[in-house]
Every structure is written in C-alpha cells, then in structure tokens.
Scaffold this motif. Structure first.
Motif, PDB file in Angstrom:
ATOM      1  N   ARG A  46      47.692  44.348  -4.598  1.00  0.00           N
ATOM      2  CA  ARG A  46      46.316  44.668  -4.200  1.00  0.00           C
ATOM      3  C   ARG A  46      45.362  43.557  -4.571  1.00  0.00           C
ATOM      4  NH1 ARG A  46      45.316  50.961  -5.696  1.00  0.00           N
ATOM      5  NH2 ARG A  46      47.297  51.709  -4.871  1.00  0.00           N
ATOM      6  N   ASN A  47      45.529  43.025  -5.769  1.00  0.00           N
ATOM      7  CA  ASN A  47      44.660  41.918  -6.179  1.00  0.00           C
ATOM      8  C   ASN A  47      44.793  40.747  -5.226  1.00  0.00           C
ATOM      9  OD1 ASN A  47      43.617  43.235  -8.323  1.00  0.00           O
ATOM     10  ND2 ASN A  47      45.012  42.359  -9.832  1.00  0.00           N
ATOM     11  N   LEU A  48      46.018  40.500  -4.829  1.00  0.00           N
ATOM     12  CA  LEU A  48      46.284  39.398  -3.920  1.00  0.00           C
ATOM     13  C   LEU A  48      45.653  39.678  -2.555  1.00  0.00           C
ATOM     14  CD1 LEU A  48      47.893  36.822  -4.195  1.00  0.00           C
ATOM     15  CD2 LEU A  48      49.850  37.997  -3.244  1.00  0.00           C
ATOM     16  N   ALA A  49      45.842  40.911  -2.099  1.00  0.00           N
ATOM     17  CA  ALA A  49      45.344  41.288  -0.762  1.00  0.00           C
ATOM     18  C   ALA A  49      43.819  41.238  -0.700  1.00  0.00           C
ATOM     19  CB  ALA A  49      45.845  42.677  -0.391  1.00  0.00           C
ATOM     20  N   GLU A  50      43.178  41.441  -1.850  1.00  0.00           N
ATOM     21  CA  GLU A  50      41.709  41.361  -1.896  1.00  0.00           C
ATOM     22  C   GLU A  50      41.222  39.961  -1.517  1.00  0.00           C
ATOM     23  OE1 GLU A  50      39.292  43.537  -3.359  1.00  0.00           O
ATOM     24  OE2 GLU A  50      40.693  45.193  -3.640  1.00  0.00           O
ATOM     25  N   GLY A  51      42.069  38.977  -1.736  1.00  0.00           N
ATOM     26  CA  GLY A  51      41.654  37.604  -1.476  1.00  0.00           C
ATOM     27  C   GLY A  51      42.150  37.060  -0.146  1.00  0.00           C
ATOM     28  N   ILE A  52      42.762  37.927   0.652  1.00  0.00           N
ATOM     29  CA  ILE A  52      43.275  37.486   1.953  1.00  0.00           C
ATOM     30  C   ILE A  52      42.346  37.987   3.043  1.00  0.00           C
ATOM     31  CG2 ILE A  52      45.222  37.579   3.550  1.00  0.00           C
ATOM     32  CD1 ILE A  52      45.946  36.172   0.988  1.00  0.00           C
ATOM     33  N   ASN A  59      35.273  38.892   8.006  1.00  0.00           N
ATOM     34  CA  ASN A  59      34.646  38.861   6.692  1.00  0.00           C
ATOM     35  C   ASN A  59      35.059  40.013   5.797  1.00  0.00           C
ATOM     36  OD1 ASN A  59      33.452  36.521   6.118  1.00  0.00           O
ATOM     37  ND2 ASN A  59      31.451  37.053   6.912  1.00  0.00           N
ATOM     38  N   GLN A  60      36.157  40.636   6.150  1.00  0.00           N
ATOM     39  CA  GLN A  60      36.717  41.656   5.287  1.00  0.00           C
ATOM     40  C   GLN A  60      38.044  41.137   4.759  1.00  0.00           C
ATOM     41  OE1 GLN A  60      36.844  45.060   7.988  1.00  0.00           O
ATOM     42  NE2 GLN A  60      35.668  46.188   6.487  1.00  0.00           N
ATOM     43  N   SER A  61      38.404  41.617   3.590  1.00  0.00           N
ATOM     44  CA  SER A  61      39.743  41.268   3.128  1.00  0.00           C
ATOM     45  C   SER A  61      40.711  42.223   3.810  1.00  0.00           C
ATOM     46  CB  SER A  61      39.835  41.404   1.615  1.00  0.00           C
ATOM     47  OG  SER A  61      39.924  42.763   1.253  1.00  0.00           O
ATOM     48  N   ILE A  62      41.989  41.884   3.777  1.00  0.00           N
ATOM     49  CA  ILE A  62      42.950  42.774   4.429  1.00  0.00           C
ATOM     50  C   ILE A  62      43.048  44.095   3.669  1.00  0.00           C
ATOM     51  CG2 ILE A  62      44.312  40.938   5.490  1.00  0.00           C
ATOM     52  CD1 ILE A  62      46.352  41.294   3.254  1.00  0.00           C
ATOM     53  N   MET A  63      42.549  44.090   2.433  1.00  0.00           N
ATOM     54  CA  MET A  63      42.550  45.329   1.652  1.00  0.00           C
ATOM     55  C   MET A  63      41.486  46.289   2.188  1.00  0.00           C
ATOM     56  SD  MET A  63      44.643  45.907  -0.662  1.00  0.00           S
ATOM     57  CE  MET A  63      44.946  47.541  -1.286  1.00  0.00           C
ATOM     58  N   ASP A  64      40.403  45.746   2.711  1.00  0.00           N
ATOM     59  CA  ASP A  64      39.282  46.589   3.154  1.00  0.00           C
ATOM     60  C   ASP A  64      39.382  46.978   4.613  1.00  0.00           C
ATOM     61  OD1 ASP A  64      38.156  46.242   0.679  1.00  0.00           O
ATOM     62  OD2 ASP A  64      37.029  44.467   1.296  1.00  0.00           O
ATOM     63  N   SER A  65      40.246  46.286   5.338  1.00  0.00           N
ATOM     64  CA  SER A  65      40.223  46.462   6.783  1.00  0.00           C
ATOM     65  C   SER A  65      41.310  47.423   7.235  1.00  0.00           C
ATOM     66  CB  SER A  65      40.425  45.117   7.463  1.00  0.00           C
ATOM     67  OG  SER A  65      40.689  45.316   8.821  1.00  0.00           O
ATOM     68  N   ASN A  66      40.983  48.202   8.242  1.00  0.00           N
ATOM     69  CA  ASN A  66      42.040  49.054   8.787  1.00  0.00           C
ATOM     70  C   ASN A  66      42.531  48.541  10.138  1.00  0.00           C
ATOM     71  OD1 ASN A  66      39.826  49.654  10.208  1.00  0.00           O
ATOM     72  ND2 ASN A  66      39.856  51.862   9.875  1.00  0.00           N
ATOM     73  N   ALA A  67      42.275  47.261  10.392  1.00  0.00           N
ATOM     74  CA  ALA A  67      42.810  46.667  11.612  1.00  0.00           C
ATOM     75  C   ALA A  67      44.335  46.637  11.535  1.00  0.00           C
ATOM     76  CB  ALA A  67      42.270  45.257  11.787  1.00  0.00           C
ATOM     77  N   ASP A  68      44.953  46.671  12.680  1.00  0.00           N
ATOM     78  CA  ASP A  68      46.409  46.692  12.737  1.00  0.00           C
ATOM     79  C   ASP A  68      47.031  45.498  12.048  1.00  0.00           C
ATOM     80  OD1 ASP A  68      47.479  48.951  13.730  1.00  0.00           O
ATOM     81  OD2 ASP A  68      48.429  47.946  15.451  1.00  0.00           O
ATOM     82  N   LEU A  69      46.428  44.334  12.310  1.00  0.00           N
ATOM     83  CA  LEU A  69      46.978  43.105  11.740  1.00  0.00           C
ATOM     84  C   LEU A  69      46.845  43.118  10.216  1.00  0.00           C
ATOM     85  CD1 LEU A  69      48.211  40.321  12.489  1.00  0.00           C
ATOM     86  CD2 LEU A  69      45.921  39.412  12.285  1.00  0.00           C
ATOM     87  N   ALA A  70      45.724  43.651   9.728  1.00  0.00           N
ATOM     88  CA  ALA A  70      45.525  43.732   8.278  1.00  0.00           C
ATOM     89  C   ALA A  70      46.608  44.605   7.658  1.00  0.00           C
ATOM     90  CB  ALA A  70      44.145  44.292   7.972  1.00  0.00           C
ATOM     91  N   LYS A  71      46.941  45.677   8.354  1.00  0.00           N
ATOM     92  CA  LYS A  71      47.983  46.582   7.886  1.00  0.00           C
ATOM     93  C   LYS A  71      49.307  45.825   7.783  1.00  0.00           C
ATOM     94  CE  LYS A  71      49.538  50.668   9.947  1.00  0.00           C
ATOM     95  NZ  LYS A  71      49.202  51.630  11.017  1.00  0.00           N
ATOM     96  N   ASP A  72      49.620  45.070   8.821  1.00  0.00           N
ATOM     97  CA  ASP A  72      50.869  44.305   8.812  1.00  0.00           C
ATOM     98  C   ASP A  72      50.879  43.286   7.686  1.00  0.00           C
ATOM     99  OD1 ASP A  72      51.555  45.737  10.967  1.00  0.00           O
ATOM    100  OD2 ASP A  72      51.332  44.127  12.438  1.00  0.00           O
ATOM    101  N   LEU A  73      49.728  42.617   7.500  1.00  0.00           N
ATOM    102  CA  LEU A  73      49.673  41.593   6.458  1.00  0.00           C
ATOM    103  C   LEU A  73      49.798  42.223   5.076  1.00  0.00           C
ATOM    104  CD1 LEU A  73      46.981  39.113   7.827  1.00  0.00           C
ATOM    105  CD2 LEU A  73      49.453  38.897   7.874  1.00  0.00           C
ATOM    106  N   ARG A  74      49.183  43.400   4.914  1.00  0.00           N
ATOM    107  CA  ARG A  74      49.330  44.107   3.635  1.00  0.00           C
ATOM    108  C   ARG A  74      50.798  44.394   3.359  1.00  0.00           C
ATOM    109  NH1 ARG A  74      44.747  47.107   4.976  1.00  0.00           N
ATOM    110  NH2 ARG A  74      45.939  48.871   5.748  1.00  0.00           N
ATOM    111  N   SER A  75      51.488  44.861   4.382  1.00  0.00           N
ATOM    112  CA  SER A  75      52.887  45.202   4.114  1.00  0.00           C
ATOM    113  C   SER A  75      53.699  43.930   3.865  1.00  0.00           C
ATOM    114  CB  SER A  75      53.476  46.060   5.235  1.00  0.00           C
ATOM    115  OG  SER A  75      53.596  45.321   6.414  1.00  0.00           O
ATOM    116  N   ILE A  76      53.290  42.830   4.478  1.00  0.00           N
ATOM    117  CA  ILE A  76      53.986  41.573   4.197  1.00  0.00           C
ATOM    118  C   ILE A  76      53.758  41.154   2.746  1.00  0.00           C
ATOM    119  CG2 ILE A  76      53.791  39.079   4.595  1.00  0.00           C
ATOM    120  CD1 ILE A  76      53.983  39.572   7.507  1.00  0.00           C
ATOM    121  N   VAL A  77      52.514  41.270   2.279  1.00  0.00           N
ATOM    122  CA  VAL A  77      52.212  40.928   0.891  1.00  0.00           C
ATOM    123  C   VAL A  77      53.065  41.771  -0.049  1.00  0.00           C
ATOM    124  CG1 VAL A  77      50.447  41.078  -0.897  1.00  0.00           C
ATOM    125  CG2 VAL A  77      49.884  40.075   1.310  1.00  0.00           C
TER     126      VAL A  77
END
Lengths: 171, 177
Positions: A46-52, A59-77
C-alpha cells in the motif's frame, strides 16, 4: 427547559462526530478486491502504491483510483511484493513500462533539475529582493542622493523663505 | 526608469506565452512512451476465435514493418479509427496485428464480425497483462513495429489523418524505397 436543548445539542454533536469518524474510515478504506495475507507485506504494497500514479486519472495514486488500470497495477504491485521484490525493484518494473511518469515523486535527474532546484532559487531571489526593498525604505535619503544639488539662486530663495518664516514666528 | 515600468508587463507577457503554448500545443494526457526504440516484450496469445491466427512476439520481428493495434469491443474510440485500419489492410500497405485488450472472446468476435476485420493476426489479452508490458494505459493505442521487433513509434488514441501522414506512411514508404 435548558437541559432539553442541551441534550439535543449533544445528540447533534455526536452525530457529527460519528459522521466525521466514518467519513475518515471510508477515505482510508481500501478496495477490497485483493489483499495480501501477510499484513506487513500488505502494508508495504500500500505504501508503494500510494506513490504510483494512476495513468488514466493522472493526479491520483493507484491506491486512490478505482480505474481499471489502477486496479491491475495494484495487483501487480502486490504480486511483485509477494514474489519477494524489493520496493525499488517494483518501482523499476513499472518505470520500465511507463517511464518516470508513474512515480508521483519525480526522481532527481538532469531533466527534472529545474523542478527540484527552482523553489530554492526562487526563495533566495525573493529574499534578496525583499531585503533590498526594505533597506531602501529604511533610509529614504538614499533616494534623494541622486537629486541635483540646489543652485545658488535656489539656496538664496530657500534661505529667504526660512528666514521670513522664522521672523514671522517670532513676531 | 522606463525599464522598471516595463518589467511587470514583460514578465506577464512571458508567462502568458508559455501558458498559451502549453494550452494549445501540449497534451497532458499524452504520456511519453518509455518503450520507444526498445524491443517489444515477450508474449504469446491465442487469437480471437475465428479471426486470424495466434499472435506472439515472434510475429513482430519477421523482417517487415507491422502495426500492433490495441483494441477492444468496449472501446468507442476504436470504432472511430476502425475505417483507417480497414483502409490500410485493404490496400495491403501494411500487416496489422490486433491486440484485443481486456475483452471477452465472444464480444471481440461479434465486434469484428460487425465492423470488419483489418487484422491478419489477433491476440486476446484477457487480463491486460501484455498491455501493461507494452505500457498501454488506454485503448486504442497503436505501435509501429520495426522489422526486428523494436517499437519505432506509438500512437496514443485513435489514429488521425495527421498520425497516418506523419507517422505511419513515411515509415512504410521508407521501407519500400
């Protein structure tokens, strides 16, 4: 009578408190779809995802976004972290695909040197300007110094006016 | 004295010019691609059922320039660029491969049946992982692939006439000449 009013007030206040509290909870809530079993790894992810940066919403981190791509990137992290990658390796994994852009904190490079250094330059320049401005206001004689000196005629005129003023005062 | 009076005006003009430039000539939604001039990532995907052969990274390096077009049936902008791709494939100017991004096989097949299939090969990237390896962050995106499988250029969003004239056609002409 007044205690009833007070009670109503307390009730309202506690409602506000509850709202604020739960609001806060909601803001901190993580999208539940994925989570690592090890809480320490999850924390790191989560800490890492906050900075992605989320590349879709920018202008959102992938932690804050519910976009599909953010979801994928979170799971990659999370995947990378549970595979034993260090934080830096995970970042590198993403940077090699999306460039420095994915990092919300731009790295210190030649290209970004202005970004990092300029605030300090501006601070120094502003400081110099303010100091000079204040100094010039402190001794206004500095401004008069570059006026031409009085000519003899003007001097005489001034003397006359001052002299007559003095005389007038004494009479 | 005169310079002092002009200073704020000049400063403001400079700022205004920079902002005007940024407003009309820079697109903040276009993220510079990290992968240009690099080898395409490895992948191997099976085709949308009934539309072309399977697609893998080996097909991107068989000695000719190809286009790798990322598309999806749920993507509206893909429909906008579809005629351009159809024209390119009809003229036989370039081989176009389709990377079907986060779609379902049936939806993709229906879409291709309805609007026509410009692709000689297709690959279904059901989970979007290949897309992420390519640095895709939106659909459509089109990669211009060199003969040896390096990514020469990338078009973000639907292919416009300008993209076609400035990015795609010159490269194809270069190849023939």
């Amino acid at each position: 009578m007044s205690w009833i009013k007070w009670k109503a007030g307390a009730w309202q206040i506690s409602l506000v408190f509850a709202l604020v509290f739960f609001w806060n909870m909601q803001a901190k809530a993580v999208f539940v779809e994925e989570r690592l079993d090890d809480p320490r790894l999850e924390e790191r992810a989560r800490n890492l995802a906050e900075g992605i940066r989320c590349l879709v919403c920018q202008n959102q981190s992938i932690m804050d976004s519910n976009a599909d791509l953010a979801k994928d990137l979170r799971s990659i992290v999370r995947e990378r972290i549970s595979a034993g990658d260090s934080d830096e390796e995970v970042r590198q994994f993403l940077v090699s695909r999306y460039g420095d852009w994915v990092l919300l904190n731009p790295p210190f490079r030649l290209r970004t040197i202005m970004l990092w250094v300029f605030p300090f330059v501006a601070l120094v320049l502003g400081g110099v300007f303010v100091v000079r401005f204040l100094r010039s206001r402190q001794n206004p004689t500095a401004e008069n110094a570059n006026l031409a000196p009085l000519s003899p005629e003007e001097e005489a005129e001034l003397e006359k006016m001052l002299g007559s003023g003095k005389d007038g005062g004494r009479k | 004295m005169k310079v002092k009076f002009l200073a704020p005006i000049l400063t403001f003009t400079a700022i205004a010019l920079v902002m005007l430039y940024a407003l009309f000539y820079l697109d903040p939604t276009e993220i510079p691609s990290e992968l240009i001039d690099k080898k395409a990532p490895e992948f191997s995907l099976s085709a949308v059922p009934g539309f072309g052969d399977d697609l893998s990274s080996a097909h991107l390096q068989d000695g000719k320039i190809t286009l790798l077009n990322v598309f999806a049936s749920w993507c509206v902008a893909c429909l906008a660029e579809h005629p351009v791709l159809m024209d390119l494939s009809r003229n036989g100017q370039v081989e176009i491969y389709g990377l079907n991004y986060k779609d379902t096989p049936t939806a993709a097949a229906e879409w291709l049946a309805k609007h026509g299939n410009p692709y000689t090969r297709t690959g279904m990237d059901l989970k979007g992982r290949v897309g992420i390896d390519f640095g895709v962050y939106g659909v459509p995106e089109t990669f211009i692939m060199g003969p040896d499988g390096t990514i020469l250029d990338k078009i973000i969003g639907p292919i416009t006439d300008k993209d076609l004239k400035e990015k795609i056609l010159p490269r194809l002409a270069q190849r023939q000449g």
